[in-house]
Design an enzyme around this catalytic site. Structure first.
Site, PDB file in Angstrom:
ATOM      1  N   LEU A 192      37.051  48.242  28.809  1.00 60.64           N
ATOM      2  CA  LEU A 192      38.302  47.768  29.191  1.00 60.64           C
ATOM      3  C   LEU A 192      38.697  46.040  28.295  1.00 60.64           C
ATOM      4  O   LEU A 192      37.624  45.531  27.716  1.00 60.64           O
ATOM      5  CB  LEU A 192      37.166  46.784  30.607  1.00 60.64           C
ATOM      6  CG  LEU A 192      37.102  47.847  31.797  1.00 60.64           C
ATOM      7  CD1 LEU A 192      36.306  46.864  31.792  1.00 60.64           C
ATOM      8  CD2 LEU A 192      38.170  48.600  31.952  1.00 60.64           C
ATOM      9  N   ASP A 193      39.697  45.858  28.452  1.00 62.36           N
ATOM     10  CA  ASP A 193      40.443  44.727  27.498  1.00 62.36           C
ATOM     11  C   ASP A 193      39.405  43.841  28.009  1.00 62.36           C
ATOM     12  O   ASP A 193      38.698  43.127  28.727  1.00 62.36           O
ATOM     13  CB  ASP A 193      41.108  44.629  28.102  1.00 62.36           C
ATOM     14  CG  ASP A 193      42.384  45.583  27.391  1.00 62.36           C
ATOM     15  OD1 ASP A 193      42.368  45.848  26.102  1.00 62.36           O
ATOM     16  OD2 ASP A 193      44.124  45.541  28.567  1.00 62.36           O
ATOM     17  N   LYS A 194      39.211  42.222  26.942  1.00 66.13           N
ATOM     18  CA  LYS A 194      38.414  41.240  27.421  1.00 66.13           C
ATOM     19  C   LYS A 194      39.136  40.490  28.575  1.00 66.13           C
ATOM     20  O   LYS A 194      37.759  40.667  29.078  1.00 66.13           O
ATOM     21  CB  LYS A 194      39.148  40.197  25.898  1.00 66.13           C
ATOM     22  CG  LYS A 194      37.540  39.409  25.890  1.00 66.13           C
ATOM     23  CD  LYS A 194      37.983  38.556  24.875  1.00 66.13           C
ATOM     24  CE  LYS A 194      36.995  37.587  25.009  1.00 66.13           C
ATOM     25  NZ  LYS A 194      37.320  36.559  23.636  1.00 66.13           N
TER      26      LYS A 194
ATOM     27  N   ARG B   2      49.210  48.543  31.331  1.00 68.29           N
ATOM     28  CA  ARG B   2      49.565  47.769  30.830  1.00 68.29           C
ATOM     29  C   ARG B   2      51.058  47.606  31.017  1.00 68.29           C
ATOM     30  O   ARG B   2      51.853  46.794  31.362  1.00 68.29           O
ATOM     31  CB  ARG B   2      48.707  46.138  29.903  1.00 68.29           C
ATOM     32  CG  ARG B   2      47.371  45.950  30.382  1.00 68.29           C
ATOM     33  CD  ARG B   2      46.899  45.339  29.488  1.00 68.29           C
ATOM     34  NE  ARG B   2      47.119  43.857  28.872  1.00 68.29           N
ATOM     35  CZ  ARG B   2      47.294  43.478  28.255  1.00 68.29           C
ATOM     36  NH1 ARG B   2      45.785  43.687  27.016  1.00 68.29           N
ATOM     37  NH2 ARG B   2      47.816  42.546  27.367  1.00 68.29           N
TER      38      ARG B   2
END
Length: 341
Positions: free
Chosen positions: A139-141, A253
């Site tokens: 998962l992105d930060k 996104r």
């Protein structure tokens, strides 16, 4: 050092040595078996070999010497984890915003790997010969939600296969500027690294090229909020459920931005800050201020489900929306709902 002794059967005749070892050992990937062979960890009838392509001979005895795992380079850190499930093979956590999955420039510590090395101390027999947790998806930060990590090589191989075959249930919740049209559908657009900015991903303009990777996102607007303007009747914002069929970098996104509904707070793929909402008054001001002040992409991995790669148990996990997104959602609900879609 652990030693595994295998005797080749008629059904194994002619197999590549690395494939034979991976299949018979049961806890190794073929790439790991290949690396061990090249390191001189395999003998055939007592003679060493470093050729992973060597054909297996019926009746020959193969001995694989597994070295003790070396210490991981990242250092263990005592970081609290929201653990949803754990056994000897797997750990499932609800990742907070601000925690990167792996150490990288700008995030050398405070990562999920650092936290797992501390939490799982003494429980990691070694993945790829290294004492570390096996993270097969990220998962992105700044994205929150459910993540799985392997604690054993067998679990790591099994999870890798599940993700490669897309045999994983994954659902995300996103709050978007505007809403996609139609309000439910599938986005099947290849994704590749942007030619204009190597730090970004983009939908491929030439789908017949070779550099893009297939990316499929199923989406549905669960709620819409307010109106962008008086004339078009388009929603000012929406709560979207996204179900992934593939798992590409920044997939949700990029796809949502591509259909004109970028995530609120997205610093990379958002075209403007906040939302555009028609109307006036305290409720409108509060909703627009909450969207404008949101400092990360409004994205949460809400659901993760799969078959346990070792035990065969069906697993399903859900993580509630984090406080910051729940607060933004509550503010958006102050806008009148447009339920005509």
């Amino acid at each position: 050092m652990e030693k595994i002794t295998l005797t080749a059967r008629p059904a194994d005749a002619g197999l590549r040595l690395d494939s034979f070892l991976a299949e018979q050992a049961g806890t190794l990937s073929r790439s790991r078996a290949k690396a061990l062979i090249k390191e001189g960890a395999v003998t055939i009838d007592g003679a060493a070999t470093d050729d992973p392509r060597k054909a297996v001979v019926v009746g020959s005895v193969y001995i694989l010497s597994l070295p003790d795992p070396v210490a991981a380079v990242p250092q263990p850190e005592d970081i609290p984890l929201d653990i949803l499930f754990e056994d000897e093979h797997l750990i499932i956590i609800n990742k907070p915003s601000g925690m990167a999955a792996h150490p990288a420039p700008g995030s050398w510590d405070g990562t999920l790997v650092n936290a797992l090395l501390h939490h799982c101390e003494g429980q990691l027999p070694g993945i790829g010969g290294v004492e570390r947790p096996g993270i097969v998806h990220r998962l992105d930060k700044l994205t929150t939600g459910v993540m799985v990590a392997a604690k054993t090589e067998a679990a790591h191989v099994g999870l890798s296969n599940l993700f490669a075959e897309h045999d994983i249930e994954r659902a995300y919740l996103a709050l978007t500027r505007g809403a996609p049209r139609p309000l439910a559908g599938t986005i099947d657009e290849q994704i590749a690294r942007s030619s204009g900015d190597r730090k970004k991903m983009a939908v491929v303009r030439n789908p017949d090229g070779t550099h893009g990777r297939q990316a499929i996102t199923h989406y549905k607007a669960l709620e819409t909020f307010g109106l962008r303007d008086k004339g078009t009747g388009l929603p000012a914002a929406a709560l979207i459920k996204c179900t992934l069929e593939t798992g590409r970098t920044h997939q949700i996104r990029v796809h949502m931005s591509h259909v004109g509904a970028s995530l609120i707070g997205d610093p990379v793929y958002g075209r403007s800050k906040g939302i555009t909402a028609w109307g006036s008054g305290k409720k409108f001001d509060a909703a627009k201020a909450a969207a404008r002040a949101f400092e990360r992409q409004a994205l949460h991995a809400a659901v993760l489900g799969f078959v346990h790669p070792v035990t065969g148990e069906t697993l399903h996990f859900e993580a509630p929306m984090p406080d910051d997104m729940a607060g933004l959602l509550a503010a958006l609900r102050l806008l009148p709902q447009d339920d005509r879609g």
